[in-house]
Structure formats: C-alpha cells, structure tokens
Design a protein around this motif. Structure first.
Motif, short mmCIF file in Angstrom:
data_model
loop_
_atom_site.label_atom_id
_atom_site.label_comp_id
_atom_site.label_asym_id
_atom_site.label_seq_id
_atom_site.Cartn_x
_atom_site.Cartn_y
_atom_site.Cartn_z
N SER A 169 -12.62 1.78 3.37
CA SER A 169 -13.65 1.25 2.26
C SER A 169 -13.05 1.26 0.94
CB SER A 169 -14.77 1.82 2.18
OG SER A 169 -15.44 1.77 3.56
N LEU A 170 -12.50 2.32 0.43
CA LEU A 170 -11.92 2.54 -0.81
C LEU A 170 -10.63 1.39 -1.24
CD1 LEU A 170 -11.66 6.15 -1.87
CD2 LEU A 170 -13.36 4.60 -2.27
N ARG A 171 -9.77 1.35 -0.23
CA ARG A 171 -8.65 0.46 -0.27
C ARG A 171 -9.38 -1.25 -0.36
NH1 ARG A 171 -3.91 2.45 3.78
NH2 ARG A 171 -3.15 3.93 2.78
N ARG A 172 -10.44 -1.42 0.36
CA ARG A 172 -10.88 -2.51 0.45
C ARG A 172 -11.59 -2.83 -1.10
NH1 ARG A 172 -16.04 -5.26 1.14
NH2 ARG A 172 -15.63 -7.39 2.11
N LEU A 173 -12.19 -1.74 -1.75
CA LEU A 173 -12.65 -1.76 -2.80
C LEU A 173 -11.66 -2.06 -4.04
CD1 LEU A 173 -15.06 -1.55 -5.32
CD2 LEU A 173 -14.17 0.93 -5.09
N ARG A 174 -10.36 -1.27 -3.89
CA ARG A 174 -9.12 -1.57 -4.76
C ARG A 174 -8.55 -2.93 -4.57
NH1 ARG A 174 -6.28 -2.27 -7.75
NH2 ARG A 174 -4.90 -0.79 -8.76
#
Lengths: 339, 515
Positions: free
Chosen positions: B132-137
């Motif tokens: 999820s954090l990578r998707r956000l990034r």
C-alpha cells in the motif's frame, strides 16, 4: 445557461407567413419537413457545443491547473496538460469529441472518469425534475391564461396579469430561497434539501416538490402572459367574433374556437421554457442539493472540465431540441389545418 | 498532510464564493457550546453526516487525489492510516501500534497493531502495508506524500514490522504518515478499488455518486465503535448543507464554515463545534528580493496589521489571533514569545529607517480559493493605509495564481490546512532548500536550527532547536500570520463524542455516539 434559449424561434403570431423551409415542407411530405427541421436543430446544437468549448477555453485557467495539487511544479502541470490532451488545438479536441458523440461516447472528464458514467444517474433525475415542472407549467399557464381571458379587463384578469409578471421577474434562486424558508425552515412541512439513496435517486418524492415549484413558478408567469396574449389576438379574429355573437358560452368560445388558433404560439412559448427550465435547473439543483446534471454542471464549470460541461450541455441540448421539434410540428400542423 | 488547494477550497465552507464578512459585527465568536460528552457512550443509532464535495471530483481511490471532503470522510472511516492526528502528542498510533527510529533518525521501524484484520477477516500483514505504501509513493504526488522515502526503501521485516528508510534524518516521519497512508490488501487491482476491504472502524455498505452508507466493523482492533451506521450525504454547497441541518435532515454538518455557524447560533437544538488552529491564511512577503527584502520592512508590516479586527471581521470571530509563527497547534509551539500588537508609530519609524518608498503602490495578490481570503487582503490593505502604505489588492483566478504568483510574487496571500507542527512548515516552506519556499526565505541560522531540531540525538537539544527556529521565524521570516481560522462543525444536540482536532482530524468519527 441562457445560451440554451437562442435555439427557440421567436413566437410569431399565427397564422403568419412561414419561413421558406416551412413552405417547401408544407408543400412536401411530413417526413421531409421533420427531417429538415431536425437537421437545422442538430446544426444549432453542434454550433452551441462549439460555443461551449470556446467559452471554457476563454475562461482563465484550464483543467490541468484547476485539478492540480499544491506543490505540483510547472512541469507536472504541463505533463498533465499533455495527458488531458489540452496541448492540442481547440478545434482538434472539439472535432474528436463531436465525432465520438454519435456513438454515445461523451469523452473523458478532467479526472479521467467516463463522462457518460458521471451523467448516467443525474440526467434522468434532471429530466424528471424539468419534465414535471414543464407539465405543471403547461397546465397552470393555460388554465390561468384562459381564466384571465374569460373576462378581459376585469379584476381577475388584472390580478393574474400582475402576479404572472412579478413571478417571472423574480430570479430562480430568490424563489428557491423563499420556498426553503417558508415551506421548510419555518414550518417544517417539507425537507429542505434532497438526500439520495443507494439507487442514486431522491430518497422520497417530497424532496421533489420544492425544486419543481422553484422552476415552475417563474415559467408559469412567463407562459401565462403568452397564453393570455395569444387568446386576446384570437378573440379579435372573425371566426371567434362570430362564435361569440352566436351566443355561445364563454368557456365554449374560449376552448373550442379561440384556443385552437392560439396553440402554435402557446406551443412555441412552452418550448422556449424548456431551455429556461433546464438552465434554471443548474441554480435550483445546486440550492436543493438535487442530484441532477445542473449540480454536476456547476461543479464542472469551476473545474474547467470541458468534456463534462459539453456532455451535460449536449444531453440538455438534445432534450430541448426534441421539445422544440415537437413545437415546430404542432405549429405546422395547426397552421396547415387552418389553411 | 499535503492538502491540495482544491481540498481546502472545498473545505472552506464556500466553494468559490467570496462572501463578504467585513462589517458584520457579530456578537458571537465567543463561546462554543460546551460538549457535555458526559455519561457513558450508548451503543447504536445511525449518524447522518453532511460533507462537501463535487460530482465531477469524485474519487474512490484511497491513494487518489481526494478533493471531496465527502470522499475523504468515507475513505478515512473504511481504511486506516499508520498514524493519526492527536492533540498531545500530535501523532497517535492507529494501524501502526508503535514506531522506533534508528539513532541517525533515518530508519524507522513501524510495528503493526496486533489483531488488525481486514473487513473480509484476513489478518493485516507487513506485506499488505508495504504494498500500500509503495502504491501511494508511486502516485503522481507520491513524492510529497511520503517525502524522502523511495518506494524501494519501504520493506517488510517479518509479518508485523514495516521499515521505512529516509534519504535524510527525519524526526517527523511518523507525522508524515498520518493522513494518506491508507492500507489495502496486497495486490488489490485498480478495477476492484470500489469495494476493496479496509481495516477501519466502519465497513462500506453502499456508495453512489458521492453518497454512502457505512456500517460498524465489530472486528475493529482500535477499540469499541458505538454507532451502528454512518450515512454520508455529499453537498455541493455549504448553503445547502446548512439548510439540511437546520431542517433536521442531517445530524452533523462537517466543516460547515462561519456563515452557517452564525445562522445556527440562534438555534438551541444545534451545537457549534469549533476546532481551533484549523486554517492559516498568512500574507507572504518575499524575503529574497524586492521591496520586502529588508527585515525592517517586514517587521513594520507585522506591526501595521490589526489582528483583532482581522479575526473579528474576516473570520466572523471564529478564530484566534496568531503571532507570525506557522504551526500554531504544535504541542511545542513557542507560547513564550510576546504577542505582537499594532504599533503604527514604530512601524513608520522602521519604514523610514529602511528607506521604504511610500510613494509607490504595492500589489497584494490574492484569490477567492477559500472563504475570507480575499477579504483578509482587502482589510489588511485598508489597515496599511493608516501607516501611509499604499497596497493595491489584485484578485487572481486560482489557476493563474498558482502558476504565476505562488512562490514568485513579492506580496501575496496563501493558506495552509495542517497547522499542528512547526517543523512541518520549517521543512516544507522555510528551510532554504524547501520545495515550496513561499517567500524565498534563506537564513543560515534558521537552517542550522532546523537541522538540529530534526536530527539532534537527544530530546532536550531538539526542543531547544525548535524554540530557536520559531524565534527566528517570529523575528524575520516572510510570513505575516495574523490569525488562525477555526474549523467549524454543526451538530444536533444528541450527537456526542465528536472530534475536536483541527484539519482532517474532523473525520475521526469512530468515537461518536448518539444519546
């Protein structure tokens, strides 16, 4: 959205000499006539959409800057412009959008959503609102117009005349605000705003009453004047004069002799009102939080979302075009019959 | 929070409508109705919430650009972020139960809350969070949402630990994970976002055209949720939302604005919830060059403004006087610095010393992005006249303003919706290399204080540096911060336990209950 109204022909006193198109079509077949009118209307609609594209272009800012985030660099915005196709010339974007239109493709909004999806629920809601208001307007204005014409110059006639004029003179949003105050906030009789359910429609029918009234009141004022005027013109024609001198009752003279001749003018007046109704829907829907294309349009203009604006205008324009076409046909039929 | 400007625009209670408040001396602005959250919370009931939004701006992506408050509200209740805003400290645990920095403050280890499960019952793992954090990034604005943390530097360490490595020492990293780090299940496809299970206190029952119904998640790890359901209605205008709460069609009007509050004041059955330090609307004076480069001139302008009158007239009294330091809600805000007050004589003297040209007229550029912004510029210009400074207010269209004036102009208004961290502003707008350095501020002493404040190993040194940083900002930065606007919610009397935090703290409705 006053630019919706130029579509309407000016009301002409019937039976008058028609335009060239009309005469040829009268001589020719009905299909040909309807086809010619339809083409003319379609061209008008296309011209209006071109104006919409141009108007959004002339507004300061564009969809890329309007949907950008704080901190986006100029390069980010330029990239977004390219993504949205805003770097291409206006006519090219317009041509692309127009050629996709007949297939039912309304393009993609500035946020990458399908415009058709965004308008799927709102458009029927607006048709329901404007349609109800239109039907009410037609009934009320013909009834009031006849009532006034029944006793020309008397008190009833004068009162109806003044009330109708003031009703039309008051802007939609003033009427709407007055309705909210009186029928909802002070008395609690009706819900003040529309709340939608899981099906995308207003949660209950009572939520329609005030928006419908806010649209109907000004338009009824306008059309009552037209009906009254058209009946007065008819009253001076020989056949109505004769009917009255034969001692027929006033209602009979009005309904059987005067009204048929006045119909073309009344139909044109009502057709003009569809533009006003759909234009007024932008203001009224926003005030009542009604889930129609008027609300979508108000937000879309702020976001400079040209495809979404054009999509909403195209649908509204198509609806108006159909009504105007019907008015054309009624006028042609009645004028033809009288000859 | 990287509030984008449209977000605040919608959030300001008046979409594009510059409503003139000047001259309305309202008796109010005074006492907020005290919320007696007394008594034991009762379980049950449906809370009907109104929130602002536009049909054309609807987004269902938790990592998308959320300009609609209504959408953010739904996402914020269905999905959890790693951390959430708090009062003191300003960062509280949510899906991350605890976090631990390395000594150099570059590597941060977040431990996940035990017992956290998605709405479909599957447990939350570090892999879900990393994905999820990578998707956000990797979104368009990812760099500003997770600043200094590359996607490759977000990794799992075992099933319940997520490790973030920052490019530079960053004591504030947990704060930066507060508002956008919504966690989805790993590999959620883009076309399944609309019904993707979250881990939040509420589950999505239905969503249509901006309106939604959420039902309680009995499995929530974060404590007891009292409400059975929350119904969200989207409003295009604050006016319609105010009418809805007056007519009893909703129980809570979220971020309704001061106009609605003034109308609601006379109603005994409605409570006005004032969340202080919600919105900053400072005037930016360019420090790098131009007519305001001399610190004495900037000091003079800060002495010219009549702060009380600004709060009273521009904000209808719904706000507080500020002291030219950004981040007024910070638990470590420098309250010891003397409050600046109006001193026209001293201002004129400073202008004379600096050789400021009073014969010229100076443009103050503003927009109507949020309610009160243009009015604040107009009122400030008239106050400056009293010190013989001629300021000419120029209203610019929003798009043109952000393209041409922002970060470049010599005198303009700006606004910020996250105000509980002085360091946030230092890093974003004040340190010389800041990407959004609004005034072109470059001050070696400030930069040194900033580095100490985020990188000094011990707490005491950091606190001292933070105090020094604020003192410099108070003395000579490019900001003239005259006041802070309150966030304003309006609720019916039966609603209890509503959030009181500024900014996006307002969407934390998991503690609300109906009496």
């Amino acid at each position: 959205m006053a630019e919706l109204t130029p579509l309407a022909d000016t009301a002409e006193p019937a039976p008058g000499p028609g335009t060239a198109v009309r005469r040829i079509a009268y001589a020719g077949s009905w299909g040909l006539r309807a086809g010619a009118v339809l083409v003319r209307r379609a061209l008008l609609l296309a011209a209006m959409l071109a104006v919409v594209f141009l108007a959004v272009e002339l507004l300061p800012g564009d969809a890329a800057s309007a949907t950008s985030e704080r901190g986006d660099s100029a390069a980010d915005i330029a990239a977004r412009r390219e993504l949205l196709g805003l770097d291409r010339p206006l006519w090219e974007r317009f041509a692309d959008w127009m050629t996709a239109l007949p297939t039912g493709d309304l393009g993609t909004s500035a946020r990458g959503e399908k415009v058709a999806d965004l308008l799927r629920d709102p458009f029927p809601n607006t048709l329901m609102l404007a349609g109800t208001a239109f039907a009410l307007t037609a009934v009320a204005s013909i009834a009031l117009g006849c009532l006034a014409a029944a006793r020309p110059g008397r008190l009833t006639d004068r009162v109806i005349g003044h009330v109708a004029t003031s009703a039309f003179a008051v802007p939609d949003f003033v009427v709407a605000t007055g309705l909210i105050l009186t029928l909802s906030l002070w008395t609690g009789w009706l819900p003040a705003v529309t709340v939608s359910g899981p099906d995308g429609d207003p949660a209950n029918w009572k939520m329609l009453i005030m928006p419908v009234l806010a649209l109907t009141i000004p338009q009824t004022g306008w059309n009552t004047r037209i009906v009254r005027g058209a009946l007065a013109d008819q009253a001076a024609t020989p056949h109505v004069e004769a009917a009255r001198l034969d001692g027929l009752s006033t209602p009979r003279v009005l309904l059987r002799h005067a009204l048929p001749g006045a119909l073309p003018v009344i139909a044109t007046g009502l057709a003009t009102s569809t533009g006003m109704l759909l234009g007024g829907a932008v203001v009224v829907e926003t005030l009542f939080n009604y889930p129609g294309i008027g609300s979508v349009l108000a937000g879309a203009v702020a976001s400079r979302d040209t495809p979404l604006i054009a999509g909403a205008v195209a649908l509204a324009g198509a609806a108006i075009t159909l009504v105007l076409l019907a008015a054309d046909l009624i006028r042609a039929k009645t004028v033809g019959a009288q000859r | 929070m990287y509030l984008n400007r449209r977000q605040i625009l919608v959030g300001s209670g008046a979409i594009g409508a510059g409503i003139l408040l000047a001259g309305c001396s309202s008796e109010s602005g005074g006492s907020p109705a005290p919320r007696s959250s007394g008594g034991t919370p009762k379980k049950g009931g449906t809370l009907r919430v109104g929130a602002l939004g536009r049909a054309g701006a609807i987004t269902r992506d938790p990592h998308g650009t959320q300009t609609n408050e209504s959408d953010y509200l739904v996402l914020g209740l269905v999905y959890d972020t790693l951390t959430v805003p708090g009062a003191t400290p300003n960062t509280l645990p949510r899906l991350a139960a605890s976090w631990e920095p390395s000594p150099d403050l570059r590597t941060w280890r977040f431990k996940l809350a035990p017992g956290a499960v998605f709405h479909d019952g599957s447990p939350v793992t570090a892999d879900d969070v990393v994905w999820s954090l990578r998707r956000l990034r990797n979104t368009k604005s990812g760099a500003s949402r997770l600043p200094g943390v590359e996607a490759a530097n977000i990794n799992a360490d075992g099933p319940d630990t997520v490790v973030l490595v920052s490019d530079y020492p960053n004591a504030e990293l947990p704060l930066l994970t507060r508002l956008t780090t919504f966690v989805l299940k790993k590999d959620t496809p883009d076309n399944a976002l609309e019904n993707a299970p979250g881990t939040g206190p509420f589950k999505l029952d239905w969503y249509r055209n901006g309106n939604a119904r959420l039902v309680r998640n009995d499995q929530w790890y974060g404590g007891e949720v009292h409400l059975d359901a929350i119904e969200v209605t989207m409003f295009e205008t604050a006016q319609a939302m105010a009418n809805a709460i007056m007519a009893g069609q909703i129980d809570l009007a979220s971020n309704a604005g001061s106009i609605a509050a003034r109308t609601a004041e006379s109603r005994k059955d409605l409570h006005i919830i004032r969340r202080s330090d919600d919105m900053a609307m400072p005037i930016v004076m360019r420090t790098k060059d131009g007519p305001f480069a001399d610190p004495r001139v900037r000091e003079a302008l800060r002495l010219v403004v009549d702060r009380d009158a600004m709060v009273k007239q521009v904000l209808s009294g719904y706000g507080t006087v500020a002291n030219d330091i950004m981040g007024t809600g910070d638990p470590q805000y420098a309250r010891d610095l003397p409050q600046r007050t109006r001193d026209l004589a001293r201002a004129k003297q400073l202008l004379a010393e600096a050789g400021f040209d009073l014969g010229k007229s100076y443009d103050l550029v503003t927009t109507e992005d949020i309610a009160g912004l243009a009015e604040s510029a107009t009122l400030f210009a008239s106050q400056a006249r009293e010190a013989d400074i001629r300021i000419n207010v120029v209203k610019q269209e929003s798009g043109a303003f952000w393209d041409d004036t922002w970060l470049k102009g010599s005198l303009y208004t700006t606004y910020w919706g996250t105000n509980d961290s002085a360091i946030f502003f230092a890093s974003k707008t004040l340190v010389s290399e800041a990407g959004q350095n609004e005034a072109g501020f470059a001050d070696p002493a400030f930069d040194a204080a900033y580095r100490d404040a985020i990188g000094a190993p011990d707490q005491a040194a950091r606190a001292a540096a933070l105090a020094e940083l604020q003192k410099i900002e108070y003395e000579r930065s490019g900001y003239l911060l005259w006041g802070m606007a309150d966030g304003i919610d309006i609720a019916t009397a039966k609603v209890n336990g509503l959030p009181t935090l500024a900014g996006y703290g307002r969407v934390q409705l998991q503690g609300a209950w109906l009496s």
